[in-house]
Design an enzyme around this catalytic site. Structure first.
Site, PDB file in Angstrom:
ATOM      1  N   SER A 131      44.192  46.416  45.965  1.00 56.56           N
ATOM      2  CA  SER A 131      44.969  45.555  45.077  1.00 56.56           C
ATOM      3  C   SER A 131      45.847  46.370  44.127  1.00 56.56           C
ATOM      4  O   SER A 131      46.571  47.240  44.580  1.00 56.56           O
ATOM      5  CB  SER A 131      43.994  44.642  44.324  1.00 56.56           C
ATOM      6  OG  SER A 131      44.680  43.520  43.903  1.00 56.56           O
ATOM      7  N   HIS A 180      41.062  37.725  48.867  1.00 55.71           N
ATOM      8  CA  HIS A 180      41.420  39.000  48.258  1.00 55.71           C
ATOM      9  C   HIS A 180      40.142  39.731  47.837  1.00 55.71           C
ATOM     10  O   HIS A 180      39.469  39.338  46.882  1.00 55.71           O
ATOM     11  CB  HIS A 180      42.284  38.677  47.042  1.00 55.71           C
ATOM     12  CG  HIS A 180      42.943  39.854  46.414  1.00 55.71           C
ATOM     13  ND1 HIS A 180      43.789  40.686  47.104  1.00 55.71           N
ATOM     14  CD2 HIS A 180      42.891  40.342  45.150  1.00 55.71           C
ATOM     15  CE1 HIS A 180      44.237  41.619  46.278  1.00 55.71           C
ATOM     16  NE2 HIS A 180      43.700  41.439  45.090  1.00 55.71           N
TER      17      HIS A 180
END
Ligand code: GTR
Length: 409
Positions: free
Chosen positions: A249, A390
């Site tokens: 990320s 995610h």
């Protein structure tokens, strides 16, 4: 090759690129192999010139300047054990004193090396929330830097409850596969909030602030990864020629930039790095520059803000950052549920960096077709997409370890 044949080859390549750009609705996407003066890069030697140009471009317009390795930096191994994790690993904990002073900015490196392998390569991870989150091992120092408040933090300090909250089992898997695992905490380098670039290592470099190409937070995190590598190069128990830099990320954005700027990193593992990572902005899908620069004004340099609202007209794009890593291997991981990162845009980052890999004699990403779920495709660039959201899951680590086996063994 005759001049005629050469011109034909260049025309075929340009034609194929135009078709691919049209298919993906990306006409106008910057060509990694065209210099800013319009000349075409056709040799590895010319690529070195283009690479310099691109490094300068991204340093100026997006990630900001980085200082050189500090002259007075020092390291201290403050703890070690040959019998960590039930005998599986040797543990070392090292503090990096960035300006050599014990009361100056500093970061801790937690290192596990598999006992059954002599001088292993390793994954160097830039991590969230402190090194203790990566292991239940009670000997790991509890981080004392700023952390975001949450379930495992109080008054912006990590609590005991934060130990082993992420990837404990995965660390053991990495060791069992014959690789070491090292981790540093991003907040030791620069806390992840906008303070006008004063705290963390920024405090050492006031001259790199108050300018458009300022030393940014992602720049600082990438720089911190290089400083960890400086230590690793001094450690005789580690093969510093086989270090894969990993980030997920926002930290995947930093790991990518570290791999782009520091050619000592043998491999890059970029997990769901999204916008400002491997994803092509020009698609106009997922997170945009306005959202990035509004929610996280400290991540990029001040110059980057001038591209707010111009995602689909950018004169540069993220495939060019990947191309700075060529011909070194990079693995890109996406998740289907992570549309904010735009998985297809992440895949296309690899596709459009591939001409540079090919110029340098490798295959790059061996397809232009987005692969299916759980069906990784692997060349010098690897891409996988899995179901789910995610995150960094065991499945993702497995893909990265397979990639390391392929290139390091
Ligand atoms: C989000 C941000 C993304 C990504 C993510 C993360 O809020 O919009 O760019 O970096 O955070 O780091 O988890």
């Amino acid at each position: 090759m005759t001049a005629k044949k050469f011109i034909a080859l260049v025309c075929i390549t340009i034609g194929a690129n135009l078709t691919l750009h049209a298919q993906n609705n990306l006409s106008g996407l910057a060509d990694p192999l065209t210099m800013s003066n319009g000349s075409i890069v056709t040799t590895a030697k010319q690529w070195q010139q283009r690479r310099k140009e691109l490094l300068h471009l991204f340093t100026t317009e997006m990630y900001g300047q980085m200082p050189a390795r500090p002259a007075n930096m020092s390291f201290k191994v403050f703890e070690s054990s040959k019998n960590a994790l039930g005998g599986l690993a040797t543990r070392k904990q090292v503090t990096v004193f960035f300006n050599g002073k014990s009361d100056g900015p500093q970061m801790d490196i937690l290192i596990y090396l598999p006992n059954k392998v002599k001088k292993p390569g390793l994954i160097l991870q830039l991590g969230f929330n402190g090194n203790q989150t990566l292991s239940n091992d009670p000997a790991v120092k509890l981080n004392t830097s700023w952390v975001a408040n949450g379930k495992n933090a109080e008054n912006n300090k990590a609590t005991e409850a934060s130990r082993g909250t992420t990837s404990n089992k995965d660390v053991e898997m990495i060791l069992n596969r014959g690789y070491g695992f090292a981790t540093i905490y991003c907040g030791d380098i620069d806390p992840d909030f906008d303070d006008g670039f004063k705290n963390g290592v920024h405090s050492l470099y006031p001259e790199l602030q108050a300018r458009g190409d300022n030393f940014s937070t992602i720049g600082a995190w990438a720089w911190g990864l290089s400083r960890a590598l400086d230590y690793i190069e001094t450690d005789k128990d580690i093969n510093a020629k086989k270090v894969a830099v990993f980030g997920f990320s926002r930290l995947g954005k930093a790991a990518l930039w570290a791999g782009a700027t520091d050619t000592r990193f043998a491999m890059v593992l970029s997990n769901e790095s999204g916008a400002g990572g491997v994803r092509i902005f020009r698609r106009g899908k997922g997170e945009d520059i306005k959202q990035l620069c509004t929610a996280f004004p400290h991540w990029f340099d001040v110059n980057f803000r001038k591209y707010i609202g111009r995602d689909t007209m950018l004169p540069f794009d993220q495939h060019l950052v990947i191309s700075l890593i060529a011909p070194r291997p990079i693995a890109i991981g996406s998740a289907l549920g992570d549309q904010w990162s735009d998985p297809e845009g992440e895949f296309l980052g690899g596709v459009y960096a591939t001409p540079v890999y090919k110029l340098l004699g490798t295959d790059g990403l061996p397809t232009t077709q987005m692969p299916g779920i759980n069906d990784p495709i692997s060349g010098q660039i690897q891409y996988h997409i899995r179901p789910g959201n995610h995150n960094i899951l065991t499945y993702d680590w497995e893909q990265y370890l397979n990639f390391m086996d392929k290139h390091f063994k």
